[in-house]
Scaffold this motif. Structure first.
Motif, PDB file in Angstrom:
ATOM      1  N   UNK A 116     -10.772  42.199 -28.563  1.00 41.00           N
ATOM      2  CA  UNK A 116     -11.376  42.899 -27.435  1.00 41.00           C
ATOM      3  C   UNK A 116     -12.545  43.663 -28.003  1.00 41.00           C
ATOM      4  N   UNK A 117     -13.738  43.307 -27.598  1.00 40.58           N
ATOM      5  CA  UNK A 117     -14.954  43.734 -28.286  1.00 40.58           C
ATOM      6  C   UNK A 117     -15.941  44.339 -27.298  1.00 40.58           C
ATOM      7  N   UNK A 118     -16.530  45.495 -27.681  1.00 37.46           N
ATOM      8  CA  UNK A 118     -17.601  46.076 -26.876  1.00 37.46           C
ATOM      9  C   UNK A 118     -18.844  46.222 -27.750  1.00 37.46           C
ATOM     10  N   UNK A 119     -19.921  45.563 -27.344  1.00 39.21           N
ATOM     11  CA  UNK A 119     -21.172  45.646 -28.082  1.00 39.21           C
ATOM     12  C   UNK A 119     -22.279  46.177 -27.196  1.00 39.21           C
ATOM     13  N   UNK A 120     -23.212  46.886 -27.794  1.00 35.95           N
ATOM     14  CA  UNK A 120     -24.325  47.402 -27.009  1.00 35.95           C
ATOM     15  C   UNK A 120     -25.582  47.491 -27.861  1.00 35.95           C
ATOM     16  N   UNK A 121     -26.709  47.483 -27.176  1.00 39.70           N
ATOM     17  CA  UNK A 121     -27.986  47.642 -27.860  1.00 39.70           C
ATOM     18  C   UNK A 121     -28.992  48.277 -26.916  1.00 39.70           C
TER      19      UNK A 121
END
Length: 228
Positions: free
Chosen positions: A86-91
């Protein structure tokens, strides 16, 4: 963006509860117990060019780059040869030309299933599987030459904010390097190809938007994942 944060918070609470519940059950000889760990990741995304770019260019706003750098964090659950992330990525990326500038903030919530398809003698492993992503983006572009006079009601300047929501699904492959001494995962290199499964339109919470532009592009996502 608020909906994404709510979903992420609920998922983090769920996985944290699972982690604590499993701590009392895991034994060194039991290979089938669902073991939860945490990680942070650093990576880069290479996406198809956005269809809104020609509109930005015609409006003297610099176009959105296709290769932003991303920070991510998540939870990984191992059971046997199977693995669930379960992965949360942001940029966040910005680009400026003359007095015109844009800012793009994007967040991706991913659910990824992987299976150990190859294990080497040194315990390094190759995983392959499938990922489902929900991505939300907020694009803001403006003319910095505008003046906002707080003493004059109705002086808002020239700012536009647009939102985009996308669903992706696609294959994913990872290579995990394990330490030779403690046989623990040191780093995983993860490569995914995200296929946009819906036609998505730009929208706005701040104004009525006519003649919206559809986004149909896909993307590659590379991550270096460090468990802790």
């Amino acid at each position: 963006m608020k909906k994404l944060y709510l979903i992420l918070s609920l998922c983090l609470i769920l996985f944290t509860e699972i982690s604590f519940a499993q701590e009392d059950q895991i034994t060194p000889t039991d290979k089938t117990i669902f073991d939860v760990n945490y990680y942070i990741g650093f990576g880069m995304i290479y996406s198809d060019a956005l269809n809104i770019n020609p509109f930005l260019s015609e409006s003297n706003v610099p176009t959105v780059r296709r290769f932003p750098f991303e920070f991510s964090f998540g939870l990984v659950g191992d059971f046997g040869k199977n693995r669930i992330d379960l992965d949360f990525g942001f940029y966040n990326q910005e680009r400026e030309r003359d007095n015109f500038e844009h800012q793009l903030t994007s967040g991706t919530l991913s659910l990824r299933y992987l299976r150990n398809v190859l294990q080497f003698e040194n315990e390094d492993r190759i995983y392959a599987g499938l990922a489902i992503n929900y991505m939300t983006s907020e694009l803001e572009f403006f003319n910095k030459n505008e003046t906002i006079d707080l003493n004059e009601p109705g002086s808002f300047g020239d700012v536009a904010k647009l939102d985009l929501y996308q669903f992706h699904i696609g294959p994913s492959i990872g290579y995990s390097i394990f330490t030779s001494d403690e046989n623990e995962e040191f780093v995983r290199f993860q490569l995914s190809y995200d296929i946009n499964i819906f036609t998505n339109n730009w929208d706005s919470d701040y104004a009525r938007l006519s003649n919206s532009i559809e986004e149909t592009g896909n993307r590659f996502r590379f991550q270096a994942i460090f468990p802790f």
